[in-house]
Design a protein around this motif. Structure first.
Motif, PDB file in Angstrom:
ATOM      1  N   LYS A  28      84.498-119.157 -25.015  1.00 15.93           N
ATOM      2  CA  LYS A  28      84.885-118.050 -24.141  1.00 15.93           C
ATOM      3  C   LYS A  28      86.324-117.650 -24.381  1.00 15.93           C
ATOM      4  N   LEU A  29      86.518-116.347 -24.346  1.00 17.92           N
ATOM      5  CA  LEU A  29      87.855-115.802 -24.527  1.00 17.92           C
ATOM      6  C   LEU A  29      88.082-114.783 -23.419  1.00 17.92           C
ATOM      7  N   LEU A  30      89.252-114.896 -22.804  1.00 17.35           N
ATOM      8  CA  LEU A  30      89.572-113.972 -21.718  1.00 17.35           C
ATOM      9  C   LEU A  30      90.716-113.062 -22.147  1.00 17.35           C
ATOM     10  N   PRO A  38      92.133-118.562 -24.300  1.00 12.61           N
ATOM     11  CA  PRO A  38      93.326-119.221 -24.835  1.00 12.61           C
ATOM     12  C   PRO A  38      93.801-118.484 -26.089  1.00 12.61           C
ATOM     13  N   GLU A  39      95.054-118.692 -26.441  1.00 11.33           N
ATOM     14  CA  GLU A  39      95.585-118.031 -27.638  1.00 11.33           C
ATOM     15  C   GLU A  39      95.106-118.737 -28.903  1.00 11.33           C
ATOM     16  N   LEU A  51      81.123-115.943 -29.634  1.00 11.56           N
ATOM     17  CA  LEU A  51      82.321-115.791 -28.824  1.00 11.56           C
ATOM     18  C   LEU A  51      81.990-114.812 -27.704  1.00 11.56           C
ATOM     19  N   GLU A  52      82.184-115.296 -26.489  1.00 12.06           N
ATOM     20  CA  GLU A  52      81.951-114.452 -25.324  1.00 12.06           C
ATOM     21  C   GLU A  52      83.313-113.939 -24.862  1.00 12.06           C
ATOM     22  N   VAL A  53      83.536-112.664 -25.042  1.00  9.04           N
ATOM     23  CA  VAL A  53      84.840-112.076 -24.724  1.00  9.04           C
ATOM     24  C   VAL A  53      84.749-111.291 -23.431  1.00  9.04           C
ATOM     25  N   THR A 102     101.811-108.333 -27.147  1.00  9.91           N
ATOM     26  CA  THR A 102     101.631-109.546 -26.328  1.00  9.91           C
ATOM     27  C   THR A 102     100.326-110.275 -26.625  1.00  9.91           C
ATOM     28  N   GLY A 103      99.359-109.555 -27.111  1.00 13.18           N
ATOM     29  CA  GLY A 103      98.039-110.158 -27.286  1.00 13.18           C
ATOM     30  C   GLY A 103      97.759-110.613 -28.698  1.00 13.18           C
ATOM     31  N   GLN A 104      98.198-111.837 -29.000  1.00  9.11           N
ATOM     32  CA  GLN A 104      97.984-112.411 -30.331  1.00  9.11           C
ATOM     33  C   GLN A 104      97.278-113.749 -30.189  1.00  9.11           C
TER      34      GLN A 104
END
Ligand SMILES: [Cu+2]
Length: 110
Positions: A28-30, A38-39, A51-53, A102-104
């Motif tokens: 899971k990715l939020l 998580p990064e 991958l569940e986004v 910010t989103g890496q």
């Protein structure tokens, strides 16, 4: 009798769905407000996985990986799945194309 038959068909359908869902590990990715959690995502190498986004918003988000050739736009509040084919051990970068500053993140296949 119709109801019983219908219930049987439904239970069969759910069993089949569960069986297909179970044969692949799911991670899971939020995505939230330009951040990724998580990064760092650790996955097994040479294994197909899902991958569940989820994008919690408030705005749109886009999971993008140039190395993995994946792109997925998500409206706020939306959850979607992506299937990844077996990867060689290594680190694969991804980012939120709507918030690249910010989103890496990275997927580490071991
Ligand atoms: Cu893009």
């Amino acid at each position: 009798m119709k109801t019983a038959r219908l219930l049987f068909i439904f239970s069969l359908f759910f069993q089949l769905t569960a069986a297909t869902a179970d044969d692949m590990p799911t991670y899971k990715l939020l995505m939230k407000d330009g951040r990724i959690h998580p990064e760092t995502l650790e996955v097994p190498a040479m294994t197909r996985f899902r991958l569940e986004v989820k994008n919690e918003g408030p705005g749109a988000a886009e999971f993008e990986s140039l190395e993995l050739k994946k792109e997925l736009v998500l409206s706020p509040g939306v959850t979607r799945n992506m299937v990844f084919f077996p990867m060689k051990p290594g680190t694969y970068k991804f980012f939120d194309d709507f918030h690249p500053e910010t989103g890496q993140g990275r997927i580490v296949a071991k």
